[in-house]
Design an enzyme around this catalytic site. Sequence first.
Site, PDB file in Angstrom:
ATOM      1  N   ASP A   1      45.934  19.247  56.700  1.00 21.15           N
ATOM      2  CA  ASP A   1      46.551  20.548  56.939  1.00 21.15           C
ATOM      3  C   ASP A   1      47.987  20.570  56.414  1.00 21.15           C
ATOM      4  O   ASP A   1      48.420  21.540  55.787  1.00 21.15           O
ATOM      5  CB  ASP A   1      46.520  20.853  58.440  1.00 21.15           C
TER       6      ASP A   1
ATOM      7  N   GLU B   1      40.121  20.325  54.493  1.00 25.07           N
ATOM      8  CA  GLU B   1      41.406  19.704  54.815  1.00 25.07           C
ATOM      9  C   GLU B   1      41.250  18.190  54.960  1.00 25.07           C
ATOM     10  O   GLU B   1      42.117  17.419  54.512  1.00 25.07           O
ATOM     11  CB  GLU B   1      41.977  20.307  56.090  1.00 25.07           C
TER      12      GLU B   1
END
Length: 234
Positions: free
Chosen positions: A47, A119
């Site tokens: 992220d 991610e």
Amino acid sequence: MYEELERGLGYHFQNQALLENALTHSSYANERRDGRSSNERLEFLGDSILGFVVADALYRSLPDRPEGDLTRIRADLVCERSLAKAAAGLRLGEFLLLGHGEEQGGGRHRDSIVADAVESILAAAYLDGGFEAAKGILERLLLRELPTGHPGNFDCKTMLQELVQREKDQIIHYTLTGESGPDHDKRFLVQVERNGVVVGTGAGKSKKKAEQAAAEEALKALFPREYAEALAQR
């Protein structure tokens, strides 16, 4: 085993265990109970990599755009819907390791799960081949054509933060207040506070969605005019 996925990513993993870890959902790890780790730690790292790479690309590619536009364009690019679209192009869901309940519940096609896996893969690539490896994957998946028009989606959390910070010494804080349901159909409850006062609550199938819902409720209550104007521009 993952040759097709690697071709889509444009990157070959030297350490295949990292890629397998990135594809391991918590439901699978919990059912096996063999010491296998889920991809949640990788998602945390990915992220941050995602946000930085996209911000860097926008800063360099759109030198005339103001900070507010860059923030909203970044939100468009890194949102769950955008990542899920990239995952669909890779047929990423087919490669995920899911527990039985998540499999039966349609987890391979759940936006939140495949977006999180994107991610995780970014983080795995970073650990395997360094920053350039992760950046290269992102450039192929999301950054081939950067948007040049007005951002069509807005991030409620970002918008709330921007509006609140017009005044000094304002603190926004999100708190997870509850969760319910089985692993394959979780529901999260979140409240958002401004300077310790609850200004919005929200629910969603992921913490991120619940936070967005809470921020949207706060926008409606605190900044109805600005919220309405933003809706009109979508």
